[in-house]
Design an enzyme around this catalytic site. Structure first.
Site, mmCIF file in Angstrom:
data_model
loop_
_atom_site.group_PDB
_atom_site.id
_atom_site.type_symbol
_atom_site.label_atom_id
_atom_site.label_comp_id
_atom_site.label_asym_id
_atom_site.label_seq_id
_atom_site.Cartn_x
_atom_site.Cartn_y
_atom_site.Cartn_z
ATOM 1 N N CYS A 167 37.726 40.956 40.852
ATOM 2 C CA CYS A 167 36.650 41.407 39.975
ATOM 3 C C CYS A 167 36.242 40.247 39.071
ATOM 4 C CB CYS A 167 37.076 42.623 39.158
ATOM 5 S SG CYS A 167 38.389 42.300 37.954
ATOM 6 N N PRO A 168 35.126 40.342 38.361
ATOM 7 C CA PRO A 168 34.641 39.199 37.577
ATOM 8 C C PRO A 168 35.643 38.653 36.572
ATOM 9 C CG PRO A 168 32.898 40.795 37.812
ATOM 10 C CD PRO A 168 34.124 41.421 38.392
#
Length: 490
Positions: A9-10
């Site tokens: 995920c970011p």
């Protein structure tokens, strides 16, 4: 069957590991074997070449670009977001099995590639639309900024706790440091933390540019970010400088050059020309207007009082809760952290409101699952125990297992509570200099008792709302006793 998966995920904190846990549980329930590589903030636990070679199919559950994707060449793949993995891991494995049956692997990954250490990730999914790419570029910058924010912000906050707010006037520790003096240690923490915080804008700009145009854009991005600080353009200037550097270097990379020159382009020509162009534009053309806009924004924030401040707190609280650590959450958090660099009273109030609103959802759902356990599935009740700690630590992602299984009831309920918490925190004038830490940095909060009242009010509102929502249309407790695949991250 045997599967391998990559989750990312970011920010690489909670969603990455929750998606991995969901895939592992779903595979176990279906009788499959799976090895998951989590490309998180602590680095990637790389899959071995043998594990990749033996896999029947590959699952990419990622909101960002997967590192070393070439390792999986020739393998049937299924691509999804981390939230899809959390919500429906079993469905992803079914798709992977179908992909394996329809298109069996015809090539083996290059030997030894899987053993390579993790490298910087561009964090951008290939083939995404311009809107998605823009969001992913910005999230790349935010993800690399967070360690600087945590280290620098907490050290600065600790220095204020030890030496008071006047510690900023202490002489440089290179000129005077007394190991037996608490004030000297406070000054040391303040100056180390301030040094870390000075990197925020350059790092943000550098890695936005990196996401757009890879390594050659890092230097122009950092240079643009540093100039943004010099001319007073702040975080807004850093955002613009990063996008500008990425665009400039990306355009230069498309110029065809003789093969003899191509070898030095990434390491000398592109950084040189990119830094020159970005530097000229930031110093001469756009830096001044952006600095003026930042000054106007700072003045507006400082002038917020009463209903206006409450409205801003409510809006930020709603954004923090809405996607529980996702892009909207990160926009609100980045806005609050960016304000810390100005040091104004209102910016400290905004940071306090954002953190309070972020703690509310996991605490509220943990409370609701404790007092009305029959309304929740066994997996949700199991998720309630770690949610207490996650909420107290300002990890809003602790609410995801509840929202994943019942989004229409849970998300509006937690948004209402966080909205109230954000508004109350601003009304009470609570302040916070630490960008993270949750209740563990309560000694650093201005108006701590009223701050707790704001949090408790939001927790109760959300808990009551979710209990009421779950009772609507339900004559009895949930019958589903199947373990929720999105339960608790390890």
């Amino acid at each position: 069957m045997k599967f391998v998966a990559v989750t990312a995920c970011p920010t690489g904190i909670a969603h990455t590991y929750m998606a991995a846990e969901a895939l592992e549980q779903a595979a176990k329930a279906a009788g499959h074997e799976i090895k998951v590589e989590t490309q998180g903030s602590a680095g990637a636990n790389s899959l071995s070449a043998a594990e990749v070679a033996e896999a029947d199919a590959v699952v990419f559950a990622a909101d960002v670009g997967v590192q070393d994707r070439d390792r999986f060449a020739g393998k049937p793949t299924v691509e999804a977001t981390v939230k899809q993995a959390i919500n429906d891991a079993a469905g992803l494995l079914e798709r992977a099995a179908a992909a394996s049956a329809e298109a069996p692997a015809t090539a083996e990954p290059a030997p030894g590639v899987a053993q390579a250490g993790p490298e910087l990730a561009t964090k951008v999914v290939a083939g995404a639309g311009i809107g998605s790419k823009l969001r992913q570029w910005l999230m790349t910058g935010v993800s690399y900024v967070i360690p600087f924010v945590a280290a620098g912000g907490l050290l600065v906050a600790l220095s204020f706790a030890l030496g008071g707010y006047q510690i900023t006037d202490a002489p440089s520790v290179t000129e005077h440091f007394d190991a037996a003096s608490l004030t000297s240690w406070a000054a040391l923490a303040n100056q180390i933390g301030s040094a870390a915080m000075d990197f925020l804008v350059p790092v943000l700009a550098g890695f936005i540019a990196f996401a757009m145009a890879d390594r050659p854009a890092i230097a122009p991005g950092f240079v643009g970010g540093a100039i943004a600080v010099t001319v007073g353009a702040g975080f807004l200037g850093g955002l613009v400088a990063g996008l500008l550097a990425g665009a400039v270097v990306g355009a230069l990379r498309r110029i065809k050059v003789p093969r003899a020159v191509a070898g030095v382009m990434p390491v000398m020509v592109l950084p040189l020309l990119g830094s020159l162009v970005v530097g000229v534009l930031m110093f001469v053309v756009i830096g001044g207007p952006i600095a003026g806009a930042m000054a106007a924004l700072t003045g507006w924030l400082n002038g917020l009082t009463g209903a206006n401040a409450a409205l801003l707190g409510a809006l930020l609280g709603a954004m923090i809760a809405f996607d529980m650590g996702g892009p909207i959450n990160k926009v609100a958090y980045t806005f609050a952290v960016g304000g810390l660099t100005t040091g104004t009273e209102t910016s400290l109030e905004i940071m306090a409101a954002v953190m309070a609103a972020g703690m509310t959802p996991p605490l509220a759902l943990a409370l609701a699952a404790t007092v009305r356990a029959k309304l929740f599935t066994p997996a949700e009740r199991e998720s309630a125990r770690p949610a207490w700690l996650l909420g107290a630590s300002f990890i809003t992602e602790g609410a995801i297992p509840f929202a994943a299984s019942d989004p229409l009831r849970v998300i509006p309920s937690i948004v209402v509570g966080s909205t109230a918490t954000g508004a109350l925190s601003m009304i009470f004038g609570a302040t916070l200099r630490a960008p993270h830490g949750g209740l563990f940095v309560l000694p650093l909060v201005g108006q701590p008792l009223l701050y707790l009242v704001a949090i408790l009010a939001g927790v109760v509102i959300s808990a009551v709302a979710v209990i009421f929502a779950k009772q609507l249309g339900r004559a009895q407790a949930p019958a589903d006793t199947t373990a929720d695949a999105s339960a608790v991250p390890a």
